[in-house]
Design a protein around this motif. Structure first.
Motif: not given
Length: 612
Positions: A154-156, A162-164, A170-175
């Motif tokens: 799901a994150i992928y 999230f990044r853009t 992104a702060d939570v799920w892309l550490p």
């Protein structure tokens, strides 16, 4: 009956739990072991599910709950589905160019009902303190939990969004700016801090257990949680399925005005059994309608692995889901008299008479009490998709299937947008809950709180005067649908499954395999499963497909061929691609002693039943 199951049916006398994640099951069982009752255990397990299955539910979601309280001797339903914001009118959406409520972003939010529902269960029926039931969830959020492959998928799938765009997510799920690895210990520290603050402030208000729970509810709906949601939904503008930036409509006043209703469930009898479901704010009555129709189907003549069994249940599902479209909901366009008639034996017998040996290829809602059904504009999905931005998902959770993520998944077509938990304690108390919404890819994380808000408003229609028309202050008709059964007048079983529109297809088939053909709980869960697509989907963009029957490939080729000859458009999926049932039961043996049982879904390799 089968001679093989993927795992044993759990049995014992002290307590049993089954859920869609092993950590939630173990957390709930730990509560039972330390003296808590079924309701304490269900609450603790429910909050753990928010942490360990973040791609399928979250604190900003909803939680319908069915329970049997042994002391009261009654079944109750807790309506944990929040309502539409007062600013969410059809006119507002049309001015923004929408024909449908979008499936992701800030606009589709309803009041997040899960916290209020769980706290109501704890206050009215539990025994433990607020701090004790929240402790396992806080510990996993603060110290870490193993992230399952589906959460990583799901994150992928939404990492670029999230990044853009959704940078708070992104702060939570892309550490550290990276997609996490399956199995790594993952932390959600801001969520832990939110729950720790609720406990601290609630404890400061009083030493009394009930007063502390009331204080926690107030903190959520009238305190700092509601204020932070209000600030974010007023100030942020984020991308949704329109491809444009929009702010939110959910406000502090919406949160402050809402509380969960406690209701008597709807029921239908089937032989020795009385089945209980939530009201017409859920799709639960579709289960009851199918069971009522299938009283006339002679299912004992057709074993569960045969085309005759599948055909009859599939055709009943088509009729029930057509009625869902025409008659379900709690908006001003709903007719309570008609809804009561939908569950009458006279109506259900007449509906069953419409079923033939060939598959229906038409969407056929009934005419209870002689009322003609009125349907929404079903062409809206086609028009919506002409201009929609679907790069980062639709209404349901989106899972990437491209390398390297696909090699981590047990099944690339495994579906599920929700969680479920069942608990029975040694005293006879029972709880079943199907929490969902607020999953990580539904909407941006509220930065100060560490969680996202649900997008359940996408399940409404913009056509005026329908039972499920978009209406300020009114809840949408949700797919969420826990189940409870009595047998010979005694509380017998709690069960349920994730799966959106499939929930009240997989659940009836499971129940009938058990009740009609005597399969034990695990056999009934493990048996080959299926679902039909024969109605507009509940999730954006609400596309309509008719007469598709999707089967697991474990059905015999001869039975699949027979279904095709009956006119079904058959799609054969992988061996273990359908259903995610959990179940717990309680019964007396020949000497009057109580025996508890539990079983869990093997598909996806994360559901777990435990007990002793």
């Amino acid at each position: 009956m089968s001679e093989f199951t993927t795992r044993p049916e759990i049995s014992g006398t002290f307590g049993v739990v089954s859920s869609t994640h092993w950590l939630a099951s173990q957390a709930a069982m730990g509560v039972l072991e330390r003296g808590g009752n079924a309701f304490d255990a269900a609450v603790a397990g429910g909050f753990v599910l928010q942490v360990v299955e973040p791609h399928l539910n979250g604190p900003g979601g909803e939680a319908p709950i069915l329970l049997w309280n042994e002391r009261l001797g009654k079944t109750l339903a807790i309506n944990g589905q929040g309502v539409a914001p007062m600013a969410a009118t059809v006119e507002v959406f049309r001015r923004m160019g929408f024909e449908q409520v979008p499936g992701i972003g800030l606009l589709p939010a309803t009041v997040p009902g899960a916290f209020g529902a769980w706290m109501t269960l704890l206050r009215e029926h539990g025994t433990w303190s607020l701090a004790d039931v929240l402790a396992p969830a806080i510990r996993y959020a603060r110290d870490g939990f193993p992230l399952i492959p589906r959460a990583v998928q799901a994150i992928y799938a939404v990492q670029e969004l999230f990044r853009t765009q959704w940078t708070s997510s992104a702060d939570v799920w892309l550490p550290g700016g990276r997609v996490p690895v399956p199995g790594e210990l993952f932390q959600i520290p801001q969520l832990a801090k939110t729950y720790e603050r609720i406990i601290q402030e609630a404890q400061a208000s009083s030493e009394d257990r009930t007063t502390q729970i009331d204080a926690a509810i107030k903190l959520w709906y009238q305190g700092f949680v509601a204020r932070e949601i209000d600030v974010y939904y007023r100030s942020a503008k984020v991308q949704d399925t329109s491809g444009e930036l929009h702010g939110g409509l959910l406000r502090y006043e919406d949160m402050a005005a809402w509380s969960p209703a406690v209701e008597s469930p709807l029921t239908v009898d089937f032989g020795r059994y009385t089945l209980a479901k939530c009201g017409y704010w859920s799709q639960g009555p579709a289960f009851l309608q199918q069971i009522g129709m299938l009283r006339h189907a002679g299912l004992e003549q057709f074993t569960p692995h045969t085309a005759g069994f599948v055909h009859r249940i599939a055709e009943a599902a088509k009729l029930a889901m057509a009625d869902r479209l025409a008659w379900y909901g709690v908006a001003p366009g709903a007719n309570i008299e008609v809804q009561m008639a939908l569950l009458s034996d006279e109506y259900l017998g007449a509906r069953w008479a419409e079923v033939g040996e060939l598959a229906s290829k038409e969407l056929r809602p009934g005419d209870p009490l002689g009322r003609s059904p009125r349907l929404p504009d079903l062409d809206v999905a086609r028009r919506t998709l002409l201009t929609a931005d679907t790069r980062f998902g639709i209404g349901e959770p989106t899972f990437a299937t491209l390398p390297p993520v696909s090699q981590w998944a047990e099944s690339e077509v495994f579906v599920g947008d929700t969680c479920h938990i069942d608990v029975i304690d040694r005293h006879g108390n029972m709880a079943a809950a199907t929490p969902s919404g607020g999953w990580l890819s539904s909407s941006p994380t509220v930065p100060a709180l560490g969680f996202a808000i649900n997008t359940r408003l996408q399940m409404t229609w913009m056509d005026a005067g329908l039972p499920n028309s978009l209406t300020p202050g009114v809840s949408p008709c949700t797919t969420l649908s826990p189940s409870l059964a009595l047998r010979d007048g005694e509380p017998y079983m709690v069960f349920g499954t994730p799966g959106g529109d499939q929930q009240d297809q997989w659940s009836p088939a499971f129940f009938l395999r058990h009740a009609v053909h005597g399969m034990n709980l695990q056999e009934a869960i493990d048996a080959p499963a299926w679902h039909v697509d024969h109605f507009p989907a509940s999730f954006w963009p609400r596309q309509t497909r008719l007469n598709q029957l999707t089967l697991e490939s474990r059905f015999m080729p001869s039975e699949i061929d027979e279904l095709r000859r009956a006119g079904h458009e058959v799609k054969v999926g992988p061996d273990w691609s359908e259903s995610r049932m959990s179940a717990c039961s309680r019964e007396r043996d020949s000497r009057g002693r109580i025996l508890l049982r539990a079983a869990a879904n093997p598909r996806g390799m994360q559901g777990y039943a435990v007990g002793r």
